[in-house]
Motif scaffolding. Sequence first.
Motif, PDB file in Angstrom:
ATOM      1  N   THR A 156      -2.771  -2.529   7.806  1.00 63.39           N
ATOM      2  CA  THR A 156      -1.901  -3.091   8.721  1.00 63.39           C
ATOM      3  C   THR A 156      -0.235  -3.237   8.396  1.00 63.39           C
ATOM      4  N   VAL A 157      -0.429  -4.092   7.430  1.00 60.53           N
ATOM      5  CA  VAL A 157       1.134  -4.504   6.680  1.00 60.53           C
ATOM      6  C   VAL A 157       1.801  -3.017   6.589  1.00 60.53           C
ATOM      7  N   PHE A 158       1.221  -2.152   5.825  1.00 63.53           N
ATOM      8  CA  PHE A 158       1.808  -0.911   5.657  1.00 63.53           C
ATOM      9  C   PHE A 158       2.296  -0.505   6.863  1.00 63.53           C
ATOM     10  N   LEU A 159       1.281  -0.219   7.972  1.00 65.95           N
ATOM     11  CA  LEU A 159       1.754   0.622   9.250  1.00 65.95           C
ATOM     12  C   LEU A 159       2.944  -0.562   9.755  1.00 65.95           C
ATOM     13  N   ILE A 160       3.183  -1.790   9.931  1.00 68.06           N
ATOM     14  CA  ILE A 160       4.070  -2.430  10.450  1.00 68.06           C
ATOM     15  C   ILE A 160       5.398  -2.160   9.794  1.00 68.06           C
ATOM     16  N   LYS A 161       5.329  -2.219   8.404  1.00 72.14           N
ATOM     17  CA  LYS A 161       6.455  -1.750   7.598  1.00 72.14           C
ATOM     18  C   LYS A 161       6.922  -0.634   7.651  1.00 72.14           C
ATOM     19  N   MET A 175       0.865  -1.237   0.182  1.00 70.78           N
ATOM     20  CA  MET A 175       0.031  -0.203  -0.206  1.00 70.78           C
ATOM     21  C   MET A 175       0.934   1.313   0.083  1.00 70.78           C
ATOM     22  N   GLU A 176       0.647   2.040  -0.645  1.00 67.02           N
ATOM     23  CA  GLU A 176       1.327   3.363  -0.911  1.00 67.02           C
ATOM     24  C   GLU A 176       0.767   4.246   0.289  1.00 67.02           C
ATOM     25  N   LYS A 177       1.683   5.209   0.665  1.00 65.45           N
ATOM     26  CA  LYS A 177       1.611   6.240   1.538  1.00 65.45           C
ATOM     27  C   LYS A 177       0.141   6.900   1.606  1.00 65.45           C
ATOM     28  N   MET A 178      -0.067   7.552   0.481  1.00 65.05           N
ATOM     29  CA  MET A 178      -1.440   8.329   0.277  1.00 65.05           C
ATOM     30  C   MET A 178      -2.806   7.373   0.358  1.00 65.05           C
ATOM     31  N   LYS A 179      -2.475   6.170  -0.216  1.00 68.13           N
ATOM     32  CA  LYS A 179      -3.613   5.387   0.008  1.00 68.13           C
ATOM     33  C   LYS A 179      -3.963   5.168   1.469  1.00 68.13           C
ATOM     34  N   CYS A 217       6.057   1.814  10.007  1.00 71.70           N
ATOM     35  CA  CYS A 217       6.169   2.627  11.302  1.00 71.70           C
ATOM     36  C   CYS A 217       7.111   1.767  12.075  1.00 71.70           C
ATOM     37  N   CYS A 218       7.223   0.506  11.953  1.00 70.21           N
ATOM     38  CA  CYS A 218       7.901  -0.414  12.775  1.00 70.21           C
ATOM     39  C   CYS A 218       9.096  -1.033  12.149  1.00 70.21           C
ATOM     40  N   ASP A 219       9.336  -0.536  10.766  1.00 67.05           N
ATOM     41  CA  ASP A 219      10.606  -0.862  10.075  1.00 67.05           C
ATOM     42  C   ASP A 219      10.615  -2.250   9.717  1.00 67.05           C
ATOM     43  N   GLY A 220       9.274  -2.520   9.463  1.00 68.30           N
ATOM     44  CA  GLY A 220       9.368  -4.045   9.237  1.00 68.30           C
ATOM     45  C   GLY A 220       9.248  -5.244  10.114  1.00 68.30           C
ATOM     46  N   CYS A 221       9.441  -4.616  11.293  1.00 71.18           N
ATOM     47  CA  CYS A 221       9.733  -5.612  12.432  1.00 71.18           C
ATOM     48  C   CYS A 221       8.556  -5.750  13.481  1.00 71.18           C
ATOM     49  N   ALA A 222       7.655  -6.726  12.989  1.00 64.47           N
ATOM     50  CA  ALA A 222       6.424  -6.764  14.112  1.00 64.47           C
ATOM     51  C   ALA A 222       6.749  -6.936  15.409  1.00 64.47           C
ATOM     52  N   ALA A 223       7.835  -7.211  15.866  1.00 70.13           N
ATOM     53  CA  ALA A 223       8.265  -7.304  17.299  1.00 70.13           C
ATOM     54  C   ALA A 223       8.218  -6.071  17.890  1.00 70.13           C
ATOM     55  N   ILE A 224       8.769  -4.959  17.081  1.00 67.47           N
ATOM     56  CA  ILE A 224       8.714  -3.602  17.641  1.00 67.47           C
ATOM     57  C   ILE A 224       7.226  -3.208  17.890  1.00 67.47           C
ATOM     58  N   CYS A 225       6.389  -3.918  17.414  1.00 66.94           N
ATOM     59  CA  CYS A 225       4.779  -3.369  17.733  1.00 66.94           C
ATOM     60  C   CYS A 225       4.313  -4.482  18.838  1.00 66.94           C
ATOM     61  N   ASP A 226       5.141  -4.807  19.606  1.00 67.41           N
ATOM     62  CA  ASP A 226       5.043  -5.678  20.639  1.00 67.41           C
ATOM     63  C   ASP A 226       4.439  -6.907  20.112  1.00 67.41           C
ATOM     64  N   ASP A 227       3.443  -7.392  20.990  1.00 69.22           N
ATOM     65  CA  ASP A 227       2.976  -8.869  20.575  1.00 69.22           C
ATOM     66  C   ASP A 227       1.554  -8.693  19.819  1.00 69.22           C
ATOM     67  N   LEU A 228       1.633  -8.384  18.505  1.00 65.05           N
ATOM     68  CA  LEU A 228       0.739  -7.989  17.754  1.00 65.05           C
ATOM     69  C   LEU A 228      -0.099  -9.477  17.584  1.00 65.05           C
ATOM     70  N   GLU A 229       0.632 -10.425  17.199  1.00 60.79           N
ATOM     71  CA  GLU A 229      -0.092 -11.851  17.159  1.00 60.79           C
ATOM     72  C   GLU A 229      -0.720 -12.460  18.220  1.00 60.79           C
ATOM     73  N   GLY A 230      -0.258 -12.166  19.560  1.00 62.43           N
ATOM     74  CA  GLY A 230      -0.915 -12.282  20.708  1.00 62.43           C
ATOM     75  C   GLY A 230      -2.115 -11.402  21.064  1.00 62.43           C
TER      76      GLY A 230
END
Length: 123
Positions: free
Chosen positions: A84-89, A1-5, A91-104
Motif C-alpha cells: 500500500t505504501v509503495f503504491l501511494i508513493k 518495497m521495490e517494484k519487482m517485489k 502511483c500517487c507521487d507520495g501524496c495520499a490526497a491524490i488517492c482521495d480519502d484513503l483514511e476515510g
Amino acid sequence: MEKMKAITVMSALAQPTRLAVFSLLARAGEEGMTAGDLAERTGTPSNTMSSHLTILSHAGLATSRRAGRNIFYRALPDAIRQLTVFLIKDCCDGCAAICDDLEGDLNACRKPKLAKSRTSASA
C-alpha cells in the motif's frame, strides 16, 4: 518495497483462491490455519492448495510453522502495508490526497466491526 517485489505480491494475490486464502489467514491471526483446513474452506484439492501456499510464501504474504504433525500457515499482513505504501508513493507521487480519502475509506471498514462488538458486549 521495490517494484519487482510489489509485482510479485500483486501477482500472488491476483488469483481468486490465493486471495481467499490470504483473507482467511489474515482473519485467523497468529494461530493460523493448516493447509487441510484452508483446502476444505475453499473447496480446493490439497495438492493445489500446497502450490497456492508456496506462491503466497515466496511472495512474503504467508509463513508456516510446524506443530507436531501439522503445519500451520499464517498471513504476513505487513506485506500488504508495504504494498500500500509503495503504491501511494509510486502511483500517487507520495501524496495520499491524490488517492482521495484513503483514511476515510479505511475508517469506514472499521466502524461496522466496532458497532458489532459494542452490540455483542451489551447483549
